[in-house]
Write an enzyme that holds these catalytic residues in place. Sequence first.
Site, PDB file in Angstrom:
ATOM      1  N   HIS A 180       0.826  -1.201   0.000  1.00  0.00           N
ATOM      2  CA  HIS A 180       0.000   0.000   0.000  1.00  0.00           C
ATOM      3  C   HIS A 180       0.863   1.255   0.000  1.00  0.00           C
ATOM      4  O   HIS A 180       1.572   1.517   0.971  1.00  0.00           O
ATOM      5  CB  HIS A 180      -0.913  -0.025   1.236  1.00  0.00           C
ATOM      6  CG  HIS A 180      -1.835   1.124   1.334  1.00  0.00           C
ATOM      7  ND1 HIS A 180      -1.739   2.078   2.328  1.00  0.00           N
ATOM      8  CD2 HIS A 180      -2.879   1.492   0.551  1.00  0.00           C
ATOM      9  CE1 HIS A 180      -2.697   2.972   2.160  1.00  0.00           C
ATOM     10  NE2 HIS A 180      -3.405   2.646   1.098  1.00  0.00           N
ATOM     11  N   HIS A 219      -0.758  10.467  -3.168  1.00  0.00           N
ATOM     12  CA  HIS A 219      -2.071  10.086  -2.655  1.00  0.00           C
ATOM     13  C   HIS A 219      -3.074  11.226  -2.650  1.00  0.00           C
ATOM     14  O   HIS A 219      -4.232  11.051  -2.985  1.00  0.00           O
ATOM     15  CB  HIS A 219      -1.953   9.521  -1.244  1.00  0.00           C
ATOM     16  CG  HIS A 219      -3.283   9.142  -0.663  1.00  0.00           C
ATOM     17  ND1 HIS A 219      -4.032  10.003   0.116  1.00  0.00           N
ATOM     18  CD2 HIS A 219      -4.023   8.013  -0.803  1.00  0.00           C
ATOM     19  CE1 HIS A 219      -5.158   9.402   0.438  1.00  0.00           C
ATOM     20  NE2 HIS A 219      -5.185   8.203  -0.093  1.00  0.00           N
TER      21      HIS A 219
HETATM   22 CA    CA Z   1      -4.873   4.128  -3.088  1.00  0.00          CA
END
Ligand code: CA
Length: 315
Positions: free
Chosen positions: A10, A52
Amino acid sequence: MAETPIVIAHRGASGYLPEHTLEGKALAFGLGADYLEQDVIATRDAELVVLHDLHLDDVTNVAQIFPGRERSDGRHYVIDFDLAALQQLNVFERRRPGSAAARFPERFPTAKGSFRIATLDEELVLIAGLNASMGRRVGIYPEIKHPRWHRDHGIDLSRLLFVKLAAHGYREADAPAFVQCFDAVELRRARMELGCRLNLVQLVGTEDEYAQLLSEDGLERVADYADALGPSYAQLLDAGSSAAARPKPGPLLAAARRAGLRVHPYTFRRDDLPPYAADLEQLLTLFFSGLGVDGLFCDHPDIAVRVRDSLLRGK
Ligand code: CA
């Protein structure tokens, strides 16, 4: 466990190095992740970068380098900068919004290091190079971030992304790639209108907008265009039991499987555990073994790989 579930790093090895840096991606590769995630945002000059947030404030020194370039909300947005300007910034471990304090205090020290924003091109070159030099086939897991925001700023993010992925050889259904998006209209468009043949992942949250999509009928419709569902892991538990010491599986995983969807929940972190898990290993065991997910997103990919592999060996 049925087929070997995949470990998705992630934002890279974000438990150990600042998220979405090339250093973090190289570490995640070395720690054995099967897929590396890229959150994809466009710059003012329509270049694709791996970040992000729509804004830069919580992970860079943008306010110092470009004072006066913030919007009225005090934030500096990626879309307001050309790539050349973004490349002057330092990337740091994530801070709490409007604060110098680290979001996760046990991680890489914030405000340290000489990390840079990576373009999607740079990251795809890195992964292809590591796959060649290490004889592996680690996949990519890009997310189309905020497609409506980008369209409002004159950028068709999905179209740009698919052109870029094709240029790097990610074109056919058997390519090691999953493309994810929270926006169901956009993901359907990717399949039906843009002709994307890659694996598609419908991300969902607990918001009202997903209630219909998560019904039996809704999941059938998702399966018309997507291959997998990406819920928050809590959504896979029985709602009444998710605060209990021993939570029970809920109906979503089986319903998604019946619709023909694989299930890849997010996000497993050592430093953000639910009350029913004593440690990350226990939490991962519940989802790999107790529920039987097809993959999961983890900030600590080495731990997810270790837990998965020891379960596969039957230990
Ligand atoms: Ca993502």
